[in-house]
Design an enzyme around this catalytic site. Structure first.
Site, PDB file in Angstrom:
ATOM      1  N   LYS A   3      42.944  39.514  46.771  1.00 22.66           N
ATOM      2  CA  LYS A   3      43.485  38.202  46.412  1.00 22.66           C
ATOM      3  C   LYS A   3      45.011  38.172  46.535  1.00 22.66           C
ATOM      4  CE  LYS A   3      39.718  36.223  43.741  1.00 22.66           C
ATOM      5  NZ  LYS A   3      38.707  37.296  43.707  1.00 22.66           N
TER       6      LYS A   3
HETATM    7  C1  LIG Z   1      37.380  37.212  44.274  1.00 22.69           C
HETATM    8  C2  LIG Z   1      36.744  38.516  44.677  1.00 22.69           C
HETATM    9  C3  LIG Z   1      35.630  38.574  45.561  1.00 22.69           C
HETATM   10  C4  LIG Z   1      34.944  37.324  46.065  1.00 22.69           C
HETATM   11  O1  LIG Z   1      35.693  36.651  47.043  1.00 22.69           O
HETATM   12  P1  LIG Z   1      35.323  35.146  47.424  1.00 22.69           P
HETATM   13  O2  LIG Z   1      36.390  34.728  48.380  1.00 22.69           O
HETATM   14  O3  LIG Z   1      35.342  34.359  46.143  1.00 22.69           O
HETATM   15  O4  LIG Z   1      33.968  35.170  48.050  1.00 22.69           O
HETATM   16  C5  LIG Z   1      35.149  39.825  45.937  1.00 22.69           C
HETATM   17  N1  LIG Z   1      35.704  40.964  45.468  1.00 22.69           N
HETATM   18  C6  LIG Z   1      36.759  40.950  44.615  1.00 22.69           C
HETATM   19  C7  LIG Z   1      37.296  42.244  44.126  1.00 22.69           C
HETATM   20  C8  LIG Z   1      37.322  39.734  44.199  1.00 22.69           C
HETATM   21  O5  LIG Z   1      38.365  39.743  43.347  1.00 22.69           O
END
Ligand SMILES: *Cc1c(COP(=O)(O)O)cnc(C)c1O
Length: 433
Positions: free
Chosen positions: A107
């Site tokens: 993220k």
């Molecule tokens: C947010 C997140 C996901 C999921 O990603 P999306 O874009 O919501 O599908 C997967 N793994 C981790 C570690 C995350 O923080």
């Protein structure tokens, strides 16, 4: 570039409006009006480009000239200033490690880029922008660190008291500066409700400019394209071909970005959409029935989503045609037991430590992959972020990267609020005005 609403193709907005508002006026999600194909010259030089350079080339059609090209080049170099290596794990499977950023999760890519784009839009705005975000853990840390020190933006992170892990909490409560962590006496759902109430509060919006930073914002999901291109370039350098990619998914922003990269010409063969037992999308891909459900808690908690908000964007990309969707994406849901056993097996067989989210992806990829394919899965978080789960399974300590230790040594500083909206509002106003 204009952006249309997924609820109404005729309703279009410019970039600045789309980024600051997050959602279209009719509550639809913004989609780019067109998706250009990148020229062959780009793909020829791709293996030699840095993440920042790739970001500039593949995001330019969406963000320039609203952001002048020369500035955008600096912006992408600064946002994507850490690596995303493709690390071979087993015979025909490699991990795309997306956890080398400041908060050790993918993220960081979206949050750092969004923060820099928003910061530009605050110049000459005459007023600070206030970002309000509710978090159950990872989003808060990526957003807070992405916006840390950005002039003209205040960030408020609401989180449920006692319900986020120690590691997660430290990553957004120790920052200070323009980041305010608000510990709410309530649940994550309370935090989300408070944020939603604030966005509907006309009195508050008369006084301050409010915006959100969640994954429906187009400036958060589009930048995630960069590492699909970057991974492909690395795989080509390693002599691989026939590349398929597995994405551990929750709200499906990450997979959406991969599909847009593919539409821009990136020759990824197919995608595997991996979920934990919150299996709405795999079920849909198999049956054609889309049935949202309340989310179920799992060890891969950032993927505990019962009604994925970005899935409508994927539907748009495939013109709501299930058959064409099925030719590009297959689904796979992974049980908690399989998450645990995968972490165990991959550690003992290949000396590679997966986090629970990466484990979902590894298992789904291994199950789906044919002999002719080379598979890359997205390792979305560092295993040291989930020590309770991982260390018990592999029976040893996971080494903490220095930047994680720095967070853990920081001093927690929070404002408190009950789950009553008026109280939250006073906390926000006292800091924002
Ligand atoms: C947010 C997140 C996901 C999921 O990603 P999306 O874009 O919501 O599908 C997967 N793994 C981790 C570690 C995350 O923080």
């Amino acid at each position: 570039m204009l952006y249309y609403s997924t609820n109404n193709k005729q309703l279009k907005s410019g970039l600045k409006e789309a980024v600051i508002n997050g959602l279209a006026a009719d509550k639809g999600l913004f989609m780019p009006e067109e998706i250009p194909v990148l020229p062959p010259s780009f793909f020829e030089k791709l293996p030699d480009l840095t993440l920042g350079e790739i970001g500039f080339e593949c995001l330019k059609p969406y963000f320039c000239p609203e952001i002048p090209e020369a500035d955008f080049k600096l912006l992408t170099a600064d946002a994507f200033n850490f690596d995303a290596p493709v690390v071979p794990v087993s015979e025909n499977i490699a991990s795309l490690e997306l956890f080398h950023g400041p908060t050790l999760a993918f993220k960081d890519f979206g949050a750092r880029f969004l923060a820099r784009v928003m910061a530009r839009f605050t110049v000459g705005y005459g007023q600070d922008i206030n970002v309000l975000v509710a978090t159950s853990g990872d989003t808060g840390s990526a957003v807070a660190n992405g916006f840390l020190g950005v002039d003209g933006v205040n960030v408020f992170v609401l989180y449920p008291k006692g319900l986020v892990s120690d590691v997660q909490e430290k990553q957004f409560t120790t920052l200070g500066q323009n980041i305010t962590a608000i510990e709410v006496d309530g649940t994550f759902d309370d935090c989300q409700r408070l944020v939603k109430t604030a966005f509907m509060d006309e009195h508050l919006k008369d006084k301050i400019t409010l915006t959100s930073a969640n994954s429906i914002n187009l400036a958060r999901f589009l930048p995630q394209m960069v590492y699909y291109f970057y991974a492909y370039g690395q795989a080509i350098k390693q002599g691989k071909q026939n590349i398929s990619v597995c994405v551990p998914s929750g709200n499906f922003g990450n997979l959406t970005a991969g599909l847009i990269a593919q539409k821009m010409g990136l020759p990824i063969k197919r995608f595997i959409a991996a979920t934990n037992i919150n299996d709405i999308v795999p079920k849909y891909l198999a049956s054609g029935h889309y049935q949202p459900a309340p989310s179920i808690a799992t060890p891969a908690n950032a993927m505990d989503v019962g009604d994925p908000s970005n899935f409508v964007r994927i539907q748009e990309l495939f013109k709501h045609d299930l058959t064409s969707l099925q030719t590009v994406i297959s689904g796979c849901s992974v049980s908690n037991e399989l998450i645990f056993s995968t972490i165990n097996t991959v550690f003992h067989s290949y000396a590679y430590i997966l986090d629970p989210h990466g484990a979902v992806a590894y298992h789904a990829l291994k199950t789906a992959l044919s002999k002719e394919e080379y598979g890359i899965f997205l390792a979305t978080a560092h295993p040291a972020k989930f020590p309770e789960t991982v260390e018990e399974i592999i029976s040893q300590k996971v080494e903490q990267p220095e930047r994680l230790k720095a967070f853990l040594n920081g001093e927690k500083c929070v404002k408190n609020s009950s789950n009553v909206y008026e109280e939250l509002k006073q906390v926000v106003l006292s800091k924002a005005l």
